[in-house]
Design an enzyme around this catalytic site. Structure first.
Site, short mmCIF file in Angstrom:
data_model
loop_
_atom_site.label_atom_id
_atom_site.label_comp_id
_atom_site.label_asym_id
_atom_site.label_seq_id
_atom_site.Cartn_x
_atom_site.Cartn_y
_atom_site.Cartn_z
N ASP A 85 0.84 -1.20 0.00
CA ASP A 85 0.00 0.00 0.00
C ASP A 85 0.87 1.26 0.00
O ASP A 85 2.00 1.23 0.48
CB ASP A 85 -0.88 0.04 1.26
CG ASP A 85 -1.98 -1.02 1.24
OD1 ASP A 85 -2.19 -1.66 0.21
OD2 ASP A 85 -2.64 -1.18 2.29
N MET A 86 0.30 2.35 -0.49
CA MET A 86 1.02 3.63 -0.43
C MET A 86 0.37 4.50 0.64
O MET A 86 -0.86 4.67 0.64
CB MET A 86 0.98 4.32 -1.79
CG MET A 86 1.89 5.53 -1.87
SD MET A 86 3.62 5.16 -1.52
CE MET A 86 4.17 4.50 -3.07
N GLN A 117 -0.53 6.58 -6.46
CA GLN A 117 -1.73 7.41 -6.23
C GLN A 117 -1.84 8.49 -7.32
O GLN A 117 -0.94 9.32 -7.48
CB GLN A 117 -1.62 8.09 -4.86
CG GLN A 117 -1.58 7.10 -3.70
CD GLN A 117 -0.79 7.65 -2.50
OE1 GLN A 117 0.23 8.30 -2.68
NE2 GLN A 117 -1.26 7.36 -1.30
N ARG A 147 -0.72 -1.13 -8.63
CA ARG A 147 -2.15 -0.88 -8.37
C ARG A 147 -2.31 0.65 -8.42
O ARG A 147 -1.66 1.36 -7.67
CB ARG A 147 -2.52 -1.38 -6.98
CG ARG A 147 -3.93 -0.92 -6.54
CD ARG A 147 -4.12 -0.95 -5.02
NE ARG A 147 -3.98 -2.28 -4.47
CZ ARG A 147 -3.72 -2.51 -3.18
NH1 ARG A 147 -3.55 -1.50 -2.34
NH2 ARG A 147 -3.59 -3.74 -2.73
N GLY A 162 -5.92 7.92 -4.29
CA GLY A 162 -5.17 8.45 -3.14
C GLY A 162 -6.12 8.86 -2.03
O GLY A 162 -7.15 9.49 -2.29
N ALA A 163 -5.78 8.49 -0.79
CA ALA A 163 -6.74 8.62 0.31
C ALA A 163 -6.28 9.53 1.45
O ALA A 163 -6.95 9.61 2.47
CB ALA A 163 -7.03 7.23 0.88
N HIS A 186 -13.76 2.72 -7.53
CA HIS A 186 -15.21 2.44 -7.60
C HIS A 186 -15.88 3.43 -8.51
O HIS A 186 -17.11 3.52 -8.55
CB HIS A 186 -15.83 2.55 -6.20
CG HIS A 186 -15.01 1.91 -5.14
ND1 HIS A 186 -14.03 2.59 -4.46
CD2 HIS A 186 -14.99 0.65 -4.67
CE1 HIS A 186 -13.43 1.78 -3.61
NE2 HIS A 186 -14.00 0.59 -3.72
N ARG A 195 -12.52 5.82 4.91
CA ARG A 195 -13.71 5.45 4.09
C ARG A 195 -14.83 6.47 4.29
O ARG A 195 -15.56 6.80 3.37
CB ARG A 195 -14.22 4.04 4.44
CG ARG A 195 -13.20 2.93 4.32
CD ARG A 195 -12.69 2.65 2.92
NE ARG A 195 -11.72 3.50 2.31
CZ ARG A 195 -10.38 3.46 2.46
NH1 ARG A 195 -9.83 2.58 3.23
NH2 ARG A 195 -9.60 4.29 1.80
#
Ligand code: FDA
Length: 303
Positions: free
Chosen positions: A130-131, A159, A180, A184-185, A223, A285
């Protein structure tokens, strides 16, 4: 505004302790988290396999504060992977390098991750890295490159919201490292990240095309129906087969879209988180879609 608020909350340690130890935590999180135990996650992975969906398991946790904690995280992951591989369901695991000691040094982190990657290689699986926030990007990519040279069975996350992304994707493609691509979160300053959603989306589509044309088995993780439609258009135009890439989504999000892609014959892998340290993941989320608070309230009032 709400996004920044939830991202701010995600870093509040007192709230985190309170929520994670609350008797309501199972009810709060069940939509997005497979459960607290490894067995819960393996059961979800098997159920998804029956629905023709692949899994990448994430044992929740990040930013350990001692090397001993990093070793515990590694041992938990090793135990998980050793149970996942014999299920023969094409599962992988996703890790955050700050859980493996990246805050101490790249070498300490590498030492911790190597045994896990070796098990993945022997079992025909893969470690997806994961980043995290941009302060870790260079160090994360360095670890990815070194593991790729030594073992070959790693995937890097890039990202689309970062301004540096085109260069990183180009170097991953040149090195043959699977990527992947996600939007970016994290809460990033405008010095490093694109400011508007439109710019992030445009970069996402542009980099998806680069990965599909030149990348090693890319994963398109989103999504967003527009991103997915652009991917489908591109693979059809270029004659790229459904087994040459995969879509990835998060457990519990857009289940309708997940089912549709599988029905259309595309490969889909779900990111399935489990464990007790769920608070930062869960808050990210909510930041992506504040309306998720309604799911939360509904779960709490349901018996
Ligand atoms: P976007 O946020 O524009 O949302 C598009 C649509 O998707 C929304 O309109 C809504 O319908 C739906 N949606 C999106 N998020 C939702 C949510 N939380 N709840 C309900 N509906 C939602 N990030 C990162 O920084 N490092 C990483 O390593 C990863 N890893 C990763 C793995 C996988 C498999 C996925 C799918 C995502 C990540 N991410 C990530 C998270 C990613 O960066 C991003 O924050 C989310 O995927 C949301 O972005 P979308 O592309 O879905 O688009």
């Amino acid at each position: 505004m709400l996004r920044s608020f939830f991202l701010f909350l995600s870093q509040q340690r007192t709230l985190r302790r309170w929520f994670e130890t609350s008797p309501l935590s199972g009810k709060l999180t069940k939509r997005f988290v497979a459960g607290q135990r490894l067995e819960d996650a393996l059961a979800v992975a098997q159920r998804l396999h029956a629905e023709k969906i692949l899994t990448t398991l994430d044992r929740l946790g990040e930013n350990v504060t001692t090397i001993a904690e990093a070793a515990v995280a590694r041992d938990n992951y090793v135990a998980g992977l050793q149970k996942l591989i014999p299920l023969n369901i094409g599962g992988t695991v996703s890790i955050k390098l700050t859980q493996f000691g990246l805050d101490f040094s790249v070498d300490a982190c590498l030492e911790n991750v190597r045994p896990l990657v070796a098990i993945a290689k022997a079992g025909g699986s893969r470690i997806e890295i994961d980043m995290e926030s941009s302060e870790y990007t260079d160090r994360t990519l360095e670890v990815v490159r070194r593991l790729h040279q030594e073992f070959g069975c790693v995937r890097s996350v890039i990202q689309a919201y970062l301004k540096r992304t085109a260069g990183d994707i180009d170097s991953m493609c040149q090195a043959g490292i699977p990527v992947r691509l996600c939007k970016g979160a994290y809460d990033e300053p405008e010095t490093v990240a694109l400011a508007s959603k439109a710019a992030v989306d445009a970069n996402y589509v542009a980099q998806t095309k680069v990965l599909l044309d030149r990348g090693a088995y890319p994963a398109i993780a989103t999504h967003d129906e527009k991103m997915i439609a652009a991917t489908v258009d591109h693979v059809k135009a270029r004659g790229i087969r459904p087994d040459q890439f995969e879509f990835q989504m998060l457990y519990g999000i857009r289940r309708d879209l997940q089912a549709r892609l599988v029905q259309q014959g595309y490969r889909l892998r779900l990111y399935v988180p489990y464990g007790e340290a769920w608070y930062p993941y869960f808050m990210r989320r909510l930041a992506e879609r504040p309306a998720n608070v309604f799911f939360l309230v509904r779960n709490l009032v349901r018996k």
